[in-house]
Design an enzyme around this catalytic site. Structure first.
Site, PDB file in Angstrom:
ATOM      1  N   SER A 144       1.309  -1.054  -0.455  1.00 11.98           N
ATOM      2  CA  SER A 144       0.166  -0.043  -0.154  1.00 11.98           C
ATOM      3  C   SER A 144       0.696   1.161   0.409  1.00 11.98           C
ATOM      4  O   SER A 144       1.985   1.124   0.493  1.00 11.98           O
ATOM      5  CB  SER A 144      -0.916   0.190   1.182  1.00 11.98           C
ATOM      6  OG  SER A 144      -1.426   1.684   1.214  1.00 11.98           O
ATOM      7  N   TYR A 157      -3.200  -0.679   9.716  1.00 10.80           N
ATOM      8  CA  TYR A 157      -2.845  -1.113   8.916  1.00 10.80           C
ATOM      9  C   TYR A 157      -1.774  -0.571   7.652  1.00 10.80           C
ATOM     10  O   TYR A 157      -1.254  -1.591   7.691  1.00 10.80           O
ATOM     11  CB  TYR A 157      -4.181  -0.222   7.994  1.00 10.80           C
ATOM     12  CG  TYR A 157      -4.259  -0.851   6.347  1.00 10.80           C
ATOM     13  CD1 TYR A 157      -5.243  -1.444   5.820  1.00 10.80           C
ATOM     14  CD2 TYR A 157      -3.596   0.256   5.290  1.00 10.80           C
ATOM     15  CE1 TYR A 157      -5.166  -1.587   4.537  1.00 10.80           C
ATOM     16  CE2 TYR A 157      -3.821  -0.108   3.902  1.00 10.80           C
ATOM     17  CZ  TYR A 157      -4.458  -1.186   3.638  1.00 10.80           C
ATOM     18  OH  TYR A 157      -4.281  -1.042   2.179  1.00 10.80           O
TER      19      TYR A 157
HETATM   20  P1  NDP Z   1     -11.881  -5.078  -1.300  1.00 16.89           P
HETATM   21  O1  NDP Z   1     -12.609  -4.746   0.234  1.00 16.89           O
HETATM   22  O2  NDP Z   1     -12.363  -5.048  -2.644  1.00 16.89           O
HETATM   23  O3  NDP Z   1     -10.994  -6.418  -1.503  1.00 16.89           O
HETATM   24  C1  NDP Z   1     -10.409  -6.958  -0.054  1.00 16.89           C
HETATM   25  C2  NDP Z   1     -10.891  -8.688  -0.351  1.00 16.89           C
HETATM   26  O4  NDP Z   1      -9.935  -9.193   0.507  1.00 16.89           O
HETATM   27  C3  NDP Z   1     -12.301  -9.055  -0.667  1.00 16.89           C
HETATM   28  O5  NDP Z   1     -11.643  -9.900  -1.970  1.00 16.89           O
HETATM   29  C4  NDP Z   1     -12.494 -10.196   0.483  1.00 16.89           C
HETATM   30  O6  NDP Z   1     -13.068 -10.770   0.445  1.00 16.89           O
HETATM   31  C5  NDP Z   1     -10.872 -10.185   1.486  1.00 16.89           C
HETATM   32  N1  NDP Z   1     -11.035 -10.325   2.544  1.00 16.89           N
HETATM   33  C6  NDP Z   1     -10.907  -9.690   3.690  1.00 16.89           C
HETATM   34  N2  NDP Z   1      -9.935  -9.814   4.951  1.00 16.89           N
HETATM   35  C7  NDP Z   1     -10.505 -11.481   4.093  1.00 16.89           C
HETATM   36  C8  NDP Z   1     -10.080 -12.636   5.184  1.00 16.89           C
HETATM   37  N3  NDP Z   1      -9.948 -12.960   6.502  1.00 16.89           N
HETATM   38  N4  NDP Z   1     -10.290 -13.706   4.712  1.00 16.89           N
HETATM   39  C9  NDP Z   1     -11.038 -14.088   3.214  1.00 16.89           C
HETATM   40  N5  NDP Z   1     -10.551 -12.765   2.823  1.00 16.89           N
HETATM   41  C10 NDP Z   1     -10.405 -11.964   2.839  1.00 16.89           C
HETATM   42  O7  NDP Z   1     -10.401  -3.890  -1.603  1.00 16.89           O
HETATM   43  P2  NDP Z   1      -9.386  -3.754  -2.243  1.00 16.89           P
HETATM   44  O8  NDP Z   1      -9.386  -4.187  -3.332  1.00 16.89           O
HETATM   45  O9  NDP Z   1      -8.879  -2.596  -2.548  1.00 16.89           O
HETATM   46  O10 NDP Z   1      -8.124  -4.509  -1.387  1.00 16.89           O
HETATM   47  C11 NDP Z   1      -7.067  -5.659  -1.668  1.00 16.89           C
HETATM   48  C12 NDP Z   1      -5.442  -5.746  -1.742  1.00 16.89           C
HETATM   49  O11 NDP Z   1      -5.386  -3.692  -1.890  1.00 16.89           O
HETATM   50  C13 NDP Z   1      -5.693  -5.010   0.174  1.00 16.89           C
HETATM   51  O12 NDP Z   1      -4.805  -6.055   0.437  1.00 16.89           O
HETATM   52  C14 NDP Z   1      -5.902  -3.871   0.165  1.00 16.89           C
HETATM   53  O13 NDP Z   1      -5.000  -3.551   1.700  1.00 16.89           O
HETATM   54  C15 NDP Z   1      -5.062  -3.533  -0.392  1.00 16.89           C
HETATM   55  N6  NDP Z   1      -4.656  -2.312  -1.514  1.00 16.89           N
HETATM   56  C16 NDP Z   1      -6.131  -1.288  -1.685  1.00 16.89           C
HETATM   57  C17 NDP Z   1      -6.015  -0.140  -1.962  1.00 16.89           C
HETATM   58  C18 NDP Z   1      -6.816   0.780  -2.017  1.00 16.89           C
HETATM   59  O14 NDP Z   1      -6.979   2.013  -2.564  1.00 16.89           O
HETATM   60  N7  NDP Z   1      -8.324  -0.285  -2.450  1.00 16.89           N
HETATM   61  C19 NDP Z   1      -4.798   1.193  -1.826  1.00 16.89           C
HETATM   62  C20 NDP Z   1      -3.636   0.120  -1.470  1.00 16.89           C
HETATM   63  C21 NDP Z   1      -3.607  -1.609  -0.997  1.00 16.89           C
HETATM   64  P3  NDP Z   1     -15.143 -11.556   0.960  1.00 16.89           P
HETATM   65  O15 NDP Z   1     -15.342  -9.699   1.046  1.00 16.89           O
HETATM   66  O16 NDP Z   1     -15.244 -12.061   0.799  1.00 16.89           O
HETATM   67  O17 NDP Z   1     -14.327 -11.076   2.583  1.00 16.89           O
END
Ligand code: NDP
Length: 254
Positions: A144, A157
């Site tokens: 991130s 985070y």
């Molecule tokens: P989303 O909320 O769209 O996606 C998060 C994903 O993580 C979902 O698919 C969710 O699945 C899964 N998830 C969360 N907790 C669990 C768990 N305990 N077990 C299994 N699956 C889990 O967010 P993003 O696409 O934005 O995030 C994806 C990654 O990118 C993360 O690591 C985030 O920190 C990182 N990121 C995002 C940024 C942004 O601006 N969006 C910036 C920097 C980094 P489900 O819904 O099925 O639980």
């Protein structure tokens, strides 16, 4: 191009059912990979598999809570059972608790670290013997901007995402001899479910991102497609331990 061809490769993507994870899955599918999606929400899993299959590859999903180390290990085993091998692991699933540090409980801190960092360690450890069997592999960890910067509202985070960079370097050093490359992607501010929440919880965030970004826009998940295929393919065979910002210049702009 042969260098970017993922035909015959199998990718496991945690959090592959939406946002950035799904963008990784579709990009890799377009390059020919078979994809296993892991997430908690069965409806999102099903929709994601449908979308990935539309690129003409095999795809499947697993319901997994990655805060459970046993579930992470089973996820790797089930992927290998389903597709016969594991070439690409994307440790993408992530979460955040947004509060000032003095207001965060220890349980909240632990939950974020376990989701974002510990699961990446445990899953990579489980993937290692499978990648040894095929004499190589690619591990892609999702960091991130908070791998680089602090954030008053996101200390757990930021701690987890700083740790992801160091975990990436350490796995890269340990497993280079086994032809396993481990790299991190550091997304900028990307419009997903996670940041829709952040925009509601952090006043002024939306405007701050726009004014701070040289590109003048929020990113979209598909902005990661090229980097995803590069890091999953032979094109990156001499790239390891790197953390690549995909941020529209956010991290170099003042
Ligand atoms: P989303 O909320 O769209 O996606 C998060 C994903 O993580 C979902 O698919 C969710 O699945 C899964 N998830 C969360 N907790 C669990 C768990 N305990 N077990 C299994 N699956 C889990 O967010 P993003 O696409 O934005 O995030 C994806 C990654 O990118 C993360 O690591 C985030 O920190 C990182 N990121 C995002 C940024 C942004 O601006 N969006 C910036 C920097 C980094 P489900 O819904 O099925 O639980």
């Amino acid at each position: 191009m042969r260098l970017f061809d993922l035909s015959g490769r199998v990718a496991l993507i945690t959090g592959g059912n939406g946002g950035i994870g799904l963008a990784f899955g579709t990009a890799m599918a377009e390059a020919g990979a078979q994809v296993m999606v892991a997430g908690r929400n069965p409806n999102k899993n099903g929709e994601a598999v449908k979308k990935i299959k539309s690129f003409g590859v095999e795809a499947d999903s697993l319901i997994v809570d990655i805060t459970d180390p046993e579930a992470c290990r089973a996820m790797v085993n089930d992927t290998v059972k389903r597709f016969g091998r594991l070439d690409i692991l994307v440790n993408n699933a992530g979460t955040a608790v947004r509060k000032q540090p003095q207001d965060i409980s220890l349980d909240e801190f632990r939950m974020v670290i376990e989701t974002n960092l510990t699961s990446a360690f445990v899953t990579s450890q489980a993937a290692y013997p499978e990648m040894l069997k095929t004499k190589g592999g690619k591990i892609i960890n999702i960091g991130s901007m908070m791998s680089l910067f602090g954030a008053a509202f996101s200390s757990p985070y930021a701690s987890s995402k700083g740790g992801i960079v160091q975990l990436t370097k350490s796995l890269a050093c340990a497993w280079a001899k086994d032809n396993i490359q481990c790299n991190a992607v550091l997304p900028g501010w990307i419009d997903t479910e996670l940041t829709q929440q952040a925009r509601e919880q952090v006043p002024g965030l939306h405007e701050r991102v726009l004014s701070r970004s040289p590109t003048g826009r929020w990113g979209v998940p598909d902005d990661h497609a090229g980097t995803a295929v590069f890091l999953a393919s032979a094109a990156s065979d001499f790239v390891t331990g790197a953390s690549i910002p995909v941020d529209g210049g956010y991290s170099v702009f003042i």
